[in-house]
Write an enzyme that holds these catalytic residues in place. Structure first.
Site, PDB file in Angstrom:
ATOM      1  N   HIS A  62       9.434  -3.442   3.516  1.00 30.17           N
ATOM      2  CA  HIS A  62       8.906  -3.790   1.851  1.00 30.17           C
ATOM      3  C   HIS A  62      10.262  -4.151   0.874  1.00 30.17           C
ATOM      4  CE1 HIS A  62       5.761  -0.569   3.291  1.00 30.17           C
ATOM      5  NE2 HIS A  62       4.958  -1.861   3.033  1.00 30.17           N
ATOM      6  N   GLY A  88       4.679  -9.949   4.360  1.00 31.82           N
ATOM      7  CA  GLY A  88       5.725  -9.937   5.560  1.00 31.82           C
ATOM      8  C   GLY A  88       4.876 -10.616   6.904  1.00 31.82           C
ATOM      9  N   MET A  99       0.827  -1.127   0.042  1.00 32.09           N
ATOM     10  CA  MET A  99      -0.033  -0.048   0.103  1.00 32.09           C
ATOM     11  C   MET A  99       1.075   1.252  -0.030  1.00 32.09           C
ATOM     12  SD  MET A  99      -3.337  -0.781   2.000  1.00 32.09           S
ATOM     13  CE  MET A  99      -3.018  -0.245   3.617  1.00 32.09           C
ATOM     14  N   GLN A 155      -2.833 -12.086   8.086  1.00 32.95           N
ATOM     15  CA  GLN A 155      -2.957 -11.716   6.682  1.00 32.95           C
ATOM     16  C   GLN A 155      -2.085 -12.623   5.981  1.00 32.95           C
ATOM     17  OE1 GLN A 155      -2.591  -7.747   4.488  1.00 32.95           O
ATOM     18  NE2 GLN A 155      -0.819  -8.245   4.153  1.00 32.95           N
TER      19      GLN A 155
HETATM   20  O1  PAF Z   1      -0.188  -5.729   3.620  1.00 31.59           O
HETATM   21  C1  PAF Z   1      -0.639  -4.639   2.794  1.00 31.59           C
HETATM   22  O2  PAF Z   1       0.062  -3.646   2.505  1.00 31.59           O
HETATM   23  C2  PAF Z   1      -1.941  -5.082   2.294  1.00 31.59           C
HETATM   24  O3  PAF Z   1      -2.550  -5.445   3.221  1.00 31.59           O
HETATM   25  C3  PAF Z   1      -1.916  -5.632   0.893  1.00 31.59           C
HETATM   26  C4  PAF Z   1      -1.475  -7.061   1.176  1.00 31.59           C
HETATM   27  C5  PAF Z   1      -1.095  -4.976  -0.182  1.00 31.59           C
HETATM   28  C6  PAF Z   1      -3.372  -5.549   0.340  1.00 31.59           C
HETATM   29  O4  PAF Z   1      -4.048  -4.539   0.279  1.00 31.59           O
END
Ligand code: PAF
Length: 275
Positions: free
Chosen positions: A28, A138, A21, A144
């Site tokens: 990242h 991550g 995002m 997630q």
């Molecule tokens: O972890 C993130 O930045 C977001 O949840 C993702 C996986 C890009 C989905 O929008």
């Protein structure tokens, strides 16, 4: 994006994908380096996904800086940066969502009821657009990552999901785009999250097994800071995320805390003492 990926695939190149995002940080970049190592081509996406923010959450104020992000991505060297608009991802009349039955009903999903539906939907769409062979997420966003692993397995997606280790600031704070909201006076309060996790891990290595005691100690240490409001502190099964009472096998300790108005998450794997 699909045509670009088709071209890569036709040329016999494997595609590694890192969805983000934006407002990138070293965490990242470490995921991007991992994807680069494992695939021939790297695709990065930046999309602040409205579907994963609930009412009153920080969608409007979520930090954005595309110029800075592009400069950071250039240090790793991506083959493509995909930055769709919300109206392209969710055109008028959009009504198909992806949701999981049980995994979202734990941890972050309890206080963020639309979050995992939004994540699962956008990640599915991004996978169809980018057509990656592998994608890297991550481990800081542990739940997630589990949701995405389950989604890929359940829907027979031919994509390898790789977890990237948490990257921390020198003082231990897990890197997050939302750290930019913190003011310096909130640092000790924010650091109490990681310190509590490390303390619990040491206790488990020393032979303690009662999850309730460890959770209570972590809650007390975190609540000692006036700025902190605990969402949850949980010790649970690393795959199902079901709470556990006694730590006999490696267990996940995960927490979410609001430091002032900034919601932070962190986690650690508790490894029991080898007898
Ligand atoms: O972890 C993130 O930045 C977001 O949840 C993702 C996986 C890009 C989905 O929008």
């Amino acid at each position: 994006m699909q045509a670009f990926s088709d071209g890569l695939r036709k040329a016999g190149r494997t595609i590694g994908f890192v969805p983000t995002m934006g407002f990138l940080h070293e965490g990242h970049l470490s995921l991007m380096r991992l994807a680069r190592q494992k695939a021939d081509a790297l695709v990065v996406s930046i999309f602040v996904n409205p579907a994963q923010f609930g009412p009153g959450e920080d969608f409007a104020t979520y930090p954005r800086d595309l110029e800075r992000d592009m400069a950071l991505i250039a240090t790793v060297g991506a083959d493509a940066l995909f930055t769709p608009e919300a109206a392209e991802i969710y055109p008028r009349g959009f009504e198909t969502y992806v949701s999981l039955e049980t995994l979202p009903h734990h941890l972050c999903g309890l206080s963020r009821p639309v979050f995992f539906r939004g994540v699962a939907t956008v990640v599915t769409k991004l996978f169809h657009l980018v057509k990656p062979h592998l994608a890297v997420f991550g481990e800081k966003d542990y739940q997630q990552l589990q949701v995405i692993r389950r989604l890929v397995r359940d829907l027979n997606m031919d994509i390898t999901i790789i977890g990237g280790p948490i990257v921390r600031e020198p003082d231990g704070l897990a890197m997050s785009s939302r750290n930019s909201y913190l003011v310096p006076e909130q640092r000790p309060a924010a650091l109490s999250l990681y310190k509590s996790l490390v303390q619990a891990a040491a206790s488990v290595r020393a032979g303690r097994t009662r999850a309730a005691d460890l959770v209570a100690e972590a809650r007390a240490a975190i609540s000692a800071h006036d700025q902190n409001r605990i969402d949850y502190v949980s010790i649970c099964d690393p795959l199902t995320l079901d709470p556990i009472e006694s730590i006999q096998d490696p267990a996940l300790m995960a927490l979410a805390v609001k430091v002032g108005t900034t919601r932070l998450i962190d986690n650690i794997i508790l490894e029991p003492a080898v007898l």
